[in-house]
Design a protein around this motif. Sequence first.
Motif, PDB file in Angstrom:
ATOM      1  N   HIS A 271      29.608  -7.954 -22.199  1.00  0.00           N
ATOM      2  CA  HIS A 271      28.288  -8.256 -22.776  1.00  0.00           C
ATOM      3  C   HIS A 271      27.149  -7.775 -21.881  1.00  0.00           C
ATOM      4  O   HIS A 271      25.987  -8.080 -22.163  1.00  0.00           O
ATOM      5  N   ASN A 272      27.512  -7.118 -20.791  1.00  0.00           N
ATOM      6  CA  ASN A 272      26.494  -6.715 -19.821  1.00  0.00           C
ATOM      7  C   ASN A 272      25.716  -7.929 -19.314  1.00  0.00           C
ATOM      8  O   ASN A 272      24.483  -7.915 -19.217  1.00  0.00           O
ATOM      9  N   LYS A 273      26.453  -8.984 -19.043  1.00  0.00           N
ATOM     10  CA  LYS A 273      25.886 -10.242 -18.557  1.00  0.00           C
ATOM     11  C   LYS A 273      26.598 -10.632 -17.264  1.00  0.00           C
ATOM     12  O   LYS A 273      27.561  -9.969 -16.853  1.00  0.00           O
ATOM     13  N   VAL A 278      27.598 -16.246 -18.863  1.00  0.00           N
ATOM     14  CA  VAL A 278      28.679 -16.538 -19.814  1.00  0.00           C
ATOM     15  C   VAL A 278      29.020 -18.033 -19.781  1.00  0.00           C
ATOM     16  O   VAL A 278      29.186 -18.682 -20.825  1.00  0.00           O
ATOM     17  N   ARG A 281      26.258 -19.926 -21.449  1.00  0.00           N
ATOM     18  CA  ARG A 281      26.279 -19.647 -22.891  1.00  0.00           C
ATOM     19  C   ARG A 281      27.376 -20.455 -23.583  1.00  0.00           C
ATOM     20  O   ARG A 281      27.224 -20.923 -24.711  1.00  0.00           O
ATOM     21  N   PHE A 309      22.713 -13.059 -26.618  1.00  0.00           N
ATOM     22  CA  PHE A 309      24.087 -12.620 -26.902  1.00  0.00           C
ATOM     23  C   PHE A 309      24.870 -13.849 -27.341  1.00  0.00           C
ATOM     24  O   PHE A 309      24.410 -14.982 -27.170  1.00  0.00           O
ATOM     25  N   SER A 310      26.048 -13.604 -27.928  1.00  0.00           N
ATOM     26  CA  SER A 310      26.883 -14.766 -28.236  1.00  0.00           C
ATOM     27  C   SER A 310      28.335 -14.433 -27.962  1.00  0.00           C
ATOM     28  O   SER A 310      28.750 -13.264 -28.026  1.00  0.00           O
ATOM     29  N   LEU A 311      29.092 -15.445 -27.629  1.00  0.00           N
ATOM     30  CA  LEU A 311      30.511 -15.285 -27.339  1.00  0.00           C
ATOM     31  C   LEU A 311      31.284 -15.325 -28.651  1.00  0.00           C
ATOM     32  O   LEU A 311      30.983 -16.140 -29.539  1.00  0.00           O
ATOM     33  N   THR A 312      32.263 -14.450 -28.765  1.00  0.00           N
ATOM     34  CA  THR A 312      33.072 -14.402 -29.985  1.00  0.00           C
ATOM     35  C   THR A 312      34.024 -15.603 -30.007  1.00  0.00           C
ATOM     36  O   THR A 312      34.266 -16.229 -28.961  1.00  0.00           O
ATOM     37  N   GLU A 315      36.544 -15.160 -27.352  1.00  0.00           N
ATOM     38  CA  GLU A 315      36.012 -15.421 -26.001  1.00  0.00           C
ATOM     39  C   GLU A 315      35.822 -16.923 -25.779  1.00  0.00           C
ATOM     40  O   GLU A 315      36.085 -17.436 -24.682  1.00  0.00           O
TER      41      GLU A 315
END
Length: 325
Positions: A271-273, A278, A281, A309-312, A315
């Motif tokens: 996620h380029n984070k 993470v 989030r 962004f969001s985690l799938t 994930e």
Amino acid sequence: MSKLRTIGWILFFTSSIVSGANTLAPSVRLNNGLEMPVIGLGTYLANEGECERAVRDAIDAGYRHIDTAYLYGNEKEVGNAIRSKIDEGAIRREDVFIVTKLWNTFHRPDQVEKAFQKSFENLNLTYIDLYLIHFPLAYKQVHKDGSDRTPQSVDDVNLFPNVNGRPVYDDIDYVDTWRAMEGLLQTGNVRSIGVSNFDIPQMERLLSQVTITPVTNQVECHPNHNQLPLIKYCNDRNITVTAYSPLGRPYLAKNNLAINDPKVQAIAAAHNKTPAQVVLRYSYQNGAIVIPKSTKQQRIKENFNILDFSLTPEEMNVMNSFNNE
Ligand SMILES: NC(=O)c1ccc[n+]([C@@H]2O[C@H](COP(=O)([O-])OP(=O)(O)OC[C@H]3O[C@@H](n4cnc5c(N)ncnc54)[C@H](OP(=O)(O)O)[C@@H]3O)[C@@H](O)[C@H]2O)c1
């Protein structure tokens, strides 16, 4: 699990974006109709000299929620920082949500207002947004000079009464303390009240006996201790959960912390984070309000930047696997 995620997203979508120059975090509507921003700055161990600057940096980064406590000894610095930002014209008082807490030595109902008044004066911010019972347990109130004298002021109290290192508890029911907290709302100096470190049985008992429902329960919450049952219990009753130590307290250097794990590093890279983003989030997506602490400007910005962004589901499952408590 998917139901919990849904609750998290409902919180997200029903929240409102506070207007302002920076990109700000959404707020969640509390059970009393007031709003609380979903990202706050933690200040435990933000020491004298660095706390004030950190709070100013946080306001610049877009934070509108600051978490402190009488215990942390930095309420005055938090208040100074907020007032200076108000004086600069960067914010108005009503733009920020200030949380502080009743320490364990002040649970006796006749002590609650006195302790609140001390925090209120320390912060010196017209009103406090949210006052929490810090822990569902009471310590005996003794003088900090070790004598048998009755403490005359809040400052005279030993915050950690102990015998040979063991805490000295007092037999005060947190339900009685809560009723005194309810009384504080009449003063107009605090707008919402809540609890901290309450487990489900303690919440159950409190809710069955009181008239005002806490707006939040602030508890330790991060991937290694994800609190999904408590989040569900609270959210089902229109009580928010505030995740404290949302990074997992990396300063304690515990083993197997999600923030240090290669699997989290891989998710972050995708996620380029950063791993910290993470981890934050994850609890946010589970429906919690997060209050990471940092006194470093770069990290303060980094920790705020979790909304784009969001985690799938896959994930989230990986993140769920860290839960071990
Ligand atoms: N209600 C309660 O009983 C209770 C208990 C504990 C905490 N809290 C509240 O919750 C807040 C947060 O919890 P916490 O302070 O215990 O732990 P935390 O937020 O999980 O972790 C803070 C630690 O992580 C470091 N850090 C911050 N951002 C980072 C990043 N992006 N990458 C790597 N490391 C980072 C910080 O160091 P630097 O400052 O050097 O960046 C600090 O040592 C507290 O400050 C307090 O306001 C409440």
